[in-house]
Design a protein around this motif. Sequence first.
Motif, PDB file in Angstrom:
ATOM      1  N   SER A 198      -4.707  -0.274   5.297  1.00 39.01           N
ATOM      2  CA  SER A 198      -3.651  -0.708   6.203  1.00 39.01           C
ATOM      3  C   SER A 198      -2.569   0.370   6.336  1.00 39.01           C
ATOM      4  O   SER A 198      -2.042   0.618   7.428  1.00 39.01           O
ATOM      5  N   THR A 199      -2.233   1.037   5.246  1.00 41.91           N
ATOM      6  CA  THR A 199      -1.221   2.099   5.308  1.00 41.91           C
ATOM      7  C   THR A 199      -1.720   3.216   6.218  1.00 41.91           C
ATOM      8  O   THR A 199      -0.976   3.715   7.077  1.00 41.91           O
ATOM      9  N   MET A 200      -2.994   3.583   6.053  1.00 44.24           N
ATOM     10  CA  MET A 200      -3.548   4.654   6.890  1.00 44.24           C
ATOM     11  C   MET A 200      -3.642   4.206   8.351  1.00 44.24           C
ATOM     12  O   MET A 200      -3.322   4.965   9.267  1.00 44.24           O
ATOM     13  N   ALA A 201      -4.078   2.966   8.556  1.00 42.63           N
ATOM     14  CA  ALA A 201      -4.295   2.496   9.940  1.00 42.63           C
ATOM     15  C   ALA A 201      -2.977   2.258  10.671  1.00 42.63           C
ATOM     16  O   ALA A 201      -2.858   2.538  11.854  1.00 42.63           O
ATOM     17  N   ARG A 202      -1.979   1.730   9.949  1.00 40.97           N
ATOM     18  CA  ARG A 202      -0.766   1.306  10.645  1.00 40.97           C
ATOM     19  C   ARG A 202       0.405   2.259  10.471  1.00 40.97           C
ATOM     20  O   ARG A 202       1.325   2.266  11.263  1.00 40.97           O
ATOM     21  N   ALA A 223       0.155   5.801   9.089  1.00 43.36           N
ATOM     22  CA  ALA A 223      -0.152   7.202   8.751  1.00 43.36           C
ATOM     23  C   ALA A 223       0.860   8.167   9.381  1.00 43.36           C
ATOM     24  O   ALA A 223       1.401   9.050   8.692  1.00 43.36           O
ATOM     25  N   ALA A 224       1.150   7.971  10.663  1.00 42.18           N
ATOM     26  CA  ALA A 224       2.025   8.915  11.379  1.00 42.18           C
ATOM     27  C   ALA A 224       3.408   8.991  10.734  1.00 42.18           C
ATOM     28  O   ALA A 224       4.010  10.062  10.632  1.00 42.18           O
ATOM     29  N   GLU A 225       3.889   7.821  10.266  1.00 40.05           N
ATOM     30  CA  GLU A 225       5.203   7.752   9.613  1.00 40.05           C
ATOM     31  C   GLU A 225       5.268   8.696   8.400  1.00 40.05           C
ATOM     32  O   GLU A 225       6.310   9.240   8.062  1.00 40.05           O
ATOM     33  N   ASP A 276       9.336   1.601   1.558  1.00 45.18           N
ATOM     34  CA  ASP A 276       9.067   0.185   1.319  1.00 45.18           C
ATOM     35  C   ASP A 276      10.362  -0.535   0.980  1.00 45.18           C
ATOM     36  O   ASP A 276      10.717  -0.672  -0.191  1.00 45.18           O
ATOM     37  N   THR A 277      11.088  -0.971   1.998  1.00 47.88           N
ATOM     38  CA  THR A 277      12.442  -1.473   1.752  1.00 47.88           C
ATOM     39  C   THR A 277      12.585  -2.985   1.936  1.00 47.88           C
ATOM     40  O   THR A 277      13.692  -3.513   1.816  1.00 47.88           O
ATOM     41  N   ASP A 278      11.481  -3.686   2.214  1.00 51.19           N
ATOM     42  CA  ASP A 278      11.570  -5.145   2.368  1.00 51.19           C
ATOM     43  C   ASP A 278      11.949  -5.771   1.027  1.00 51.19           C
ATOM     44  O   ASP A 278      11.453  -5.346  -0.009  1.00 51.19           O
TER      45      ASP A 278
END
Length: 461
Positions: free
Chosen positions: A59-63, A65-67, A387-389
């Motif tokens: 999910s990190t890579m898919a959603r 990655a660009a960030e 990861d600030t939530d």
Amino acid sequence: MSYDLIVIGGGPAGYVGAIRAAQLGKSVACVEREHVGGTCLNWGCIPTKALLKNGEVYSTMARRAAEFGITAQGLSFDWSAVIGRSRQISERLSAGIAYLFKKNKIDHITGEAAIPAPGQVQVTAADGTVTTLEGQNILIATGARTREVPVFPFNGKTIIGSKDALVRETLPQSMLVIGSGAIGTELSYVYHCFGTKVTLVEALPRILPNEDDDVSQAVERSFKKQGITCMAGARVESLQDNGDSVTATITAKNGKQQQVTADVCLVAVGVVPVVPQAEGLQLTERGFIAVDDCYRTSIPGVYAAGDCIGGIMLAHTASYEAEQAVEGMFVPGHAPKKPEVVPGCTYCHPQVASVGARERDLKEAGTEYTVGKFPFMAIGRAVAGGDTDGFVKLIFAKDGGRLIGAHIVGDNATELLTAPELAIGSKMGAADLNAMIFAHPTLSEAIHEAALDAEGRAIHA
Ligand code: NAD
């Protein structure tokens, strides 16, 4: 074959109880019909955490990655390998328990156990062979199984329980999840990570209804932001199996009815105890094995611990209860204790971890308290990690200022919880926490800031 202790069930209560008795020099057998490690290790805590890791990486890579300045092209996954990894991890850890049995000279007996009379355990093997064992003491640690509700009948394909969800051959495009306890919430998140469109329905007014209200709200907000549909305060009236999908008729919070169709429906509405055949074994009204303060059942010499006796049904409470029961049997003068300060963790994103008093209970009881709260948004380590939530919320007693509750939502919340738990156990207050130096940059600085906030002096607020 005669033993000081025969344990029935090899889960977190049974295997821990067996090892503790062996450490005390006792002769021990553990009878288990499936794999040692129980539901936790084979069908619960461990395989879900393995899937969660796969899901978070993907999910990190898919959603995102660009960030992180990463380019990912042609990203994909092999669902059978994802499931395969989690099964391998369960097998490896189960083999680890079998090794611990050998090391501690515990006889590991495979079969279905029953207690025909006090002091006797009858074991029926898969081939029908029956063996009778003699035990000075017997500990029932048979756990619990998924609750099946007649209106949502499992068919293993479109209407499933958590066990099916852990070994599904294909990834569904959409999933309806009924029940937002730990199982429903964790599996909603895992499937969402891989792209399944998830709708999570909870009958009570908030998702994760056993948590502090602020926690439930924060997780619901985050889930919605991530694209998981949450319907709290909603009732699933009926479930229609369409062969390759299901359609649920749901009455939403506002009283309006709507239909939700999904490839699969996961029913996660709790568990029921597993009770072995045992002459004269008394049960509670809810079907759990009735035990006294020393974990003794109604049958002389027979004890019970873990999910099968109800209470807080978590792996770590099960282990604690079994240890207490065993020490009560074999350590002269030991008065077994019941779990009191029990941490609870839910592994979704953001993670949830809590221990001690909830604010709504204190309000209802009219107890005075002070709250200190601090968001991860203002913690450097959380910002650096992207990861600030979430937040840390600490509840202190007005009287003496001791910490009485801690509720953490956010990255690594489940690991962070141990510090407040220690503080509760050590009867520490905000002033004690504030006198400590918390390492920088760490997520645990949010615990420090929350304690400072309780005294009105948070630095980064
Ligand atoms: P649960 O009892 O924790 O949650 C079930 C939820 O389903 C409740 O919130 C309930 O209100 C809701 N519900 C019941 N009927 C419903 C209906 N008809 N429609 C909508 N919602 C409905 O049970 P679970 O999540 O199935 O977990 C089972 C056990 O396993 C629990 O004891 C849990 O603590 C344990 N577990 C713990 C962990 C963990 O600690 N991380 C993980 C998995 C399981």
